[in-house]
Enzyme design. Structure first.
Site, PDB file in Angstrom:
ATOM      1  N   HIS A  92       0.853  -1.189   0.000  1.00  0.00           N
ATOM      2  CA  HIS A  92       0.000   0.000   0.000  1.00  0.00           C
ATOM      3  C   HIS A  92       0.880   1.226   0.000  1.00  0.00           C
ATOM      4  CE1 HIS A  92      -3.183   2.788   1.095  1.00  0.00           C
ATOM      5  NE2 HIS A  92      -4.013   1.848   0.687  1.00  0.00           N
TER       6      HIS A  92
ATOM      7  N   ASP B 258      -7.915  -5.522  -0.039  1.00  0.00           N
ATOM      8  CA  ASP B 258      -8.391  -6.410  -1.098  1.00  0.00           C
ATOM      9  C   ASP B 258      -7.997  -7.873  -0.897  1.00  0.00           C
ATOM     10  OD1 ASP B 258      -9.660  -4.466  -2.764  1.00  0.00           O
ATOM     11  OD2 ASP B 258      -7.665  -3.677  -3.166  1.00  0.00           O
TER      12      ASP B 258
HETATM   13  N1  CMC Z   1       4.118  -7.617  -4.589  1.00  0.00           N
HETATM   14  C1  CMC Z   1       5.449  -7.628  -4.774  1.00  0.00           C
HETATM   15  N2  CMC Z   1       6.223  -6.523  -4.637  1.00  0.00           N
HETATM   16  C2  CMC Z   1       5.606  -5.389  -4.299  1.00  0.00           C
HETATM   17  C3  CMC Z   1       4.230  -5.319  -4.076  1.00  0.00           C
HETATM   18  C4  CMC Z   1       3.482  -6.496  -4.229  1.00  0.00           C
HETATM   19  N3  CMC Z   1       2.155  -6.483  -4.038  1.00  0.00           N
HETATM   20  N4  CMC Z   1       3.891  -4.048  -3.756  1.00  0.00           N
HETATM   21  C5  CMC Z   1       5.025  -3.350  -3.766  1.00  0.00           C
HETATM   22  N5  CMC Z   1       6.078  -4.151  -4.078  1.00  0.00           N
HETATM   23  C6  CMC Z   1       7.491  -3.772  -4.137  1.00  0.00           C
HETATM   24  C7  CMC Z   1       7.765  -2.891  -5.351  1.00  0.00           C
HETATM   25  O1  CMC Z   1       8.078  -3.665  -6.473  1.00  0.00           O
HETATM   26  C8  CMC Z   1       8.913  -2.061  -4.830  1.00  0.00           C
HETATM   27  O2  CMC Z   1      10.070  -2.875  -4.853  1.00  0.00           O
HETATM   28  P1  CMC Z   1      11.546  -2.206  -5.109  1.00  0.00           P
HETATM   29  O3  CMC Z   1      11.750  -1.240  -3.979  1.00  0.00           O
HETATM   30  O4  CMC Z   1      12.465  -3.371  -5.130  1.00  0.00           O
HETATM   31  O5  CMC Z   1      11.439  -1.516  -6.453  1.00  0.00           O
HETATM   32  C9  CMC Z   1       8.572  -1.834  -3.366  1.00  0.00           C
HETATM   33  O6  CMC Z   1       7.755  -2.951  -2.993  1.00  0.00           O
HETATM   34  C10 CMC Z   1       7.833  -0.540  -3.093  1.00  0.00           C
HETATM   35  O7  CMC Z   1       6.613  -0.536  -3.819  1.00  0.00           O
HETATM   36  P2  CMC Z   1       6.073   0.636  -4.694  1.00  0.00           P
HETATM   37  O8  CMC Z   1       5.809   0.131  -6.090  1.00  0.00           O
HETATM   38  O9  CMC Z   1       6.900   1.837  -4.527  1.00  0.00           O
HETATM   39  O10 CMC Z   1       4.681   0.876  -4.016  1.00  0.00           O
HETATM   40  P3  CMC Z   1       3.586   1.916  -4.485  1.00  0.00           P
HETATM   41  O11 CMC Z   1       3.268   2.710  -3.280  1.00  0.00           O
HETATM   42  O12 CMC Z   1       3.962   2.650  -5.716  1.00  0.00           O
HETATM   43  O13 CMC Z   1       2.378   0.951  -4.883  1.00  0.00           O
HETATM   44  C11 CMC Z   1       0.561  -0.511  -4.670  1.00  0.00           C
HETATM   45  C12 CMC Z   1       1.359   0.604  -4.017  1.00  0.00           C
HETATM   46  C13 CMC Z   1      -0.656  -0.808  -3.800  1.00  0.00           C
HETATM   47  C14 CMC Z   1       0.059  -0.047  -6.047  1.00  0.00           C
HETATM   48  C15 CMC Z   1       1.460  -1.777  -4.810  1.00  0.00           C
HETATM   49  O14 CMC Z   1       1.832  -2.214  -3.530  1.00  0.00           O
HETATM   50  C16 CMC Z   1       0.771  -2.889  -5.581  1.00  0.00           C
HETATM   51  O15 CMC Z   1       0.810  -2.892  -6.807  1.00  0.00           O
HETATM   52  N6  CMC Z   1       0.127  -3.855  -4.852  1.00  0.00           N
HETATM   53  C17 CMC Z   1      -0.624  -4.891  -5.532  1.00  0.00           C
HETATM   54  C18 CMC Z   1      -1.963  -4.360  -6.004  1.00  0.00           C
HETATM   55  C19 CMC Z   1      -2.931  -4.133  -4.873  1.00  0.00           C
HETATM   56  O16 CMC Z   1      -3.101  -4.975  -4.009  1.00  0.00           O
HETATM   57  N7  CMC Z   1      -3.615  -2.974  -4.898  1.00  0.00           N
HETATM   58  C20 CMC Z   1      -4.620  -2.620  -3.898  1.00  0.00           C
HETATM   59  C21 CMC Z   1      -4.182  -1.476  -3.059  1.00  0.00           C
HETATM   60  S1  CMC Z   1      -5.195  -1.216  -1.573  1.00  0.00           S
HETATM   61  C22 CMC Z   1      -6.783  -0.828  -2.113  1.00  0.00           C
HETATM   62  C23 CMC Z   1      -6.870   0.219  -3.149  1.00  0.00           C
HETATM   63  O17 CMC Z   1      -6.171   1.221  -3.166  1.00  0.00           O
HETATM   64  O18 CMC Z   1      -7.717   0.058  -4.009  1.00  0.00           O
END
Ligand code: CMC
Length: 427
Positions: A305, A362
């Site tokens: 998140h 989720d």
């Molecule tokens: N699985 C594997 N790696 C992950 C995940 C995950 N679910 N989420 C983040 N990471 C890694 C990401 O690749 C990055 O790694 P590195 O530092 O090596 O590059 C690190 O963790 C930091 O993540 P980020 O991409 O900077 O995180 P963000 O804040 O941009 O994205 C997110 C947040 C929710 C979009 C992302 O965690 C994600 O895609 N999660 C899966 C989709 C999901 O469950 N979404 C629902 C969110 S909650 C309800 C809503 O908002 O609707």
């Protein structure tokens, strides 16, 4: 003494005001930075940008805290219905007995769609995604509704009730149209969640009788999705609202933003992922290895998140609700077992520990929606129904702000420098 942050830039110092929120969140106000220095700030994805001041929802992502209008989510969940929570979020305080009664009546009186709106459903292809129908029909709704004076609080309450109530009727009608069944009228004597289940699952020859645990779980699901401060869809709603667009247009835009798999669409993606694990016979640790491999371009859906670097309090509540509901209904869903295993494996893995990735809202919600009998393509629609109070409240906050300006971020242009136009034969 005024709290300021000193910025040294090109040999000059600038004192920028520091703004403090009621929960002591500190922000540097850079609104005059460009006019004073010529610089803008750059924050791709808005990870560190406060886009507004808001009095609706508070999140402390490090501590795993979520409060609606100051009240912790744990105190609201299971005690307040979705209707009561919606009123709290939109109008800023828990409703009195009179407020509840008035709002309940407004919801009931506004639950029908204008008869001519039914024709629109015939125009959608049979396999149209319900999120597309929902967004289109919310805009359509605005054409069928008599205009209201939004400056009048009582009319605004009616507008909110209309949108909340009709969105549920539209969602059920979208489902009915997708399965080729006749639409079902709402019932006068049913409350919000029960009425939705009735419109979804009743058929002309058999009235659906919602089980108490299903109604309870649906209420909880909706309450937990009701608002979540400046997420992607809510920011979209505020963006549209800032141009003085109406409540329907702004919320229809919110539906589109919610649709994507990184936001509301994640509840579908989680179930697809659990199904993939089950069908492929892959064990959970193999799947965890896959999501850690950047080449695989696969995330662990329902994990991580932008704001929570700790447990998402909603996921804790939903995990317990999923356990309770399935037990009460004697359902043995293998996907719940896989979800539990996956959570355990991820939470003890260094990759997830170092990045502070925890299950989000989720992760368990899909298991609950499946147990209710909802089809996968309705999952994100359910999220949209739940998020409606938050969108309405944020629309209202933008609308009510006397100092409000149109939202208009800047950019750092990285395209071609000035380029000469060439006639076709010279290209
Ligand atoms: N699985 C594997 N790696 C992950 C995940 C995950 N679910 N989420 C983040 N990471 C890694 C990401 O690749 C990055 O790694 P590195 O530092 O090596 O590059 C690190 O963790 C930091 O993540 P980020 O991409 O900077 O995180 P963000 O804040 O941009 O994205 C997110 C947040 C929710 C979009 C992302 O965690 C994600 O895609 N999660 C899966 C989709 C999901 O469950 N979404 C629902 C969110 S909650 C309800 C809503 O908002 O609707």
């Amino acid at each position: 003494m005024e709290h300021t942050a000193r910025l040294e830039l090109d040999g000059q110092s600038h004192d920028l005001p520091v703004v403090e929120g009621t929960e002591h969140e500190l922000a540097i106000d850079i609104s005059k930075l460009r006019s004073e220095t010529g610089y803008i700030t750059l924050d791709d994805g808005y990870g560190n940008t406060g886009s507004c001041k808001s009095a609706i929802t508070f999140i402390d992502g490090d501590k795993g805290i979520l409060r609606y209008r100051g009240i912790p989510i744990e105190e609201i969940a299971g005690r307040s219905s979705f209707m009561e929570t919606a009123w709290l979020i939109i109008f800023g305080k828990l409703p009195t007995v009179e407020d509840r009664e008035r709002f309940r009546q407004l919801l009931t009186d506004n639950s029908m769609m204008h008869q001519s709106m039914r024709k629109h459903f015939d125009g959608f292809p049979p396999n149209a995604p319900p999120m597309a129908i929902l967004s289109a029909m919310i805009n359509t709704l605005s054409m069928h509704e008599p205009p209201l004076d939004m400056e009048d609080e009582s009319q605004l309450e009616e507008a909110a009730a209309r949108l909340l109530s009709k969105v549920r009727t539209i969602a059920a009608a979208a489902y009915k149209s997708s399965v080729g069944e006749p639409m079902v009228y709402p019932r006068y004597d049913y409350k919000y969640a029960q009425n939705f289940l009735h419109m979804m699952f009743s058929v002309p020859y058999r009235e659906y009788e919602p089980k108490a645990e299903v109604v309870k779980a649906l209420n909880l699901f909706l309450v937990l999705h009701a608002d979540h401060e400046q997420n992607c869809s809510t920011s979209t709603v505020r963006m549209v609202a800032s141009s003085k667009a109406n409540m329907y247009a702004s919320c229809a835009a919110g539906v589109c933003a919610l649709w994507g798999p990184l936001h509301g669409g994640a509840n579908v993606a989680v179930v697809e992922m659990l199904q993939e694990i089950k069908e492929s016979g892959m064990n959970v640790s193999e799947y965890v290895a896959k999501v850690k491999d950047k080449e695989a371009k696969q995330k662990l859906m329902g994990f991580g998140h932008r704001v929570y670097r700790n447990f998402d309090p909603r996921s804790k509540i939903l995990k317990k609700a999923a356990d309770d509901m399935l037990e009460a209904m004697h359902i043995d869903d293998p996907l719940l077992d896989i979800a539990r295993e996956l959570e355990e494996a991820a939470l003890s893995d260094d990759y997830f520990i170092e990045r502070k990735l925890y299950p989000n809202v989720d992760f368990y919600s899909g298991v609950i929606l499946r147990a209710m009998g909802l089809p996968l393509n309705m999952f994100t629609v359910m999220f949209a129904i739940g998020r409606m109070p938050g969108w309405i409240a944020n629309w209202k906050e933008v609308h009510d702000d006397p100092k409000g300006r149109i939202y208009r971020p800047r950019q750092v242009y990285v395209g071609n420098p000035q380029t000469e136009w060439k006639p076709r034969e010279e290209r």
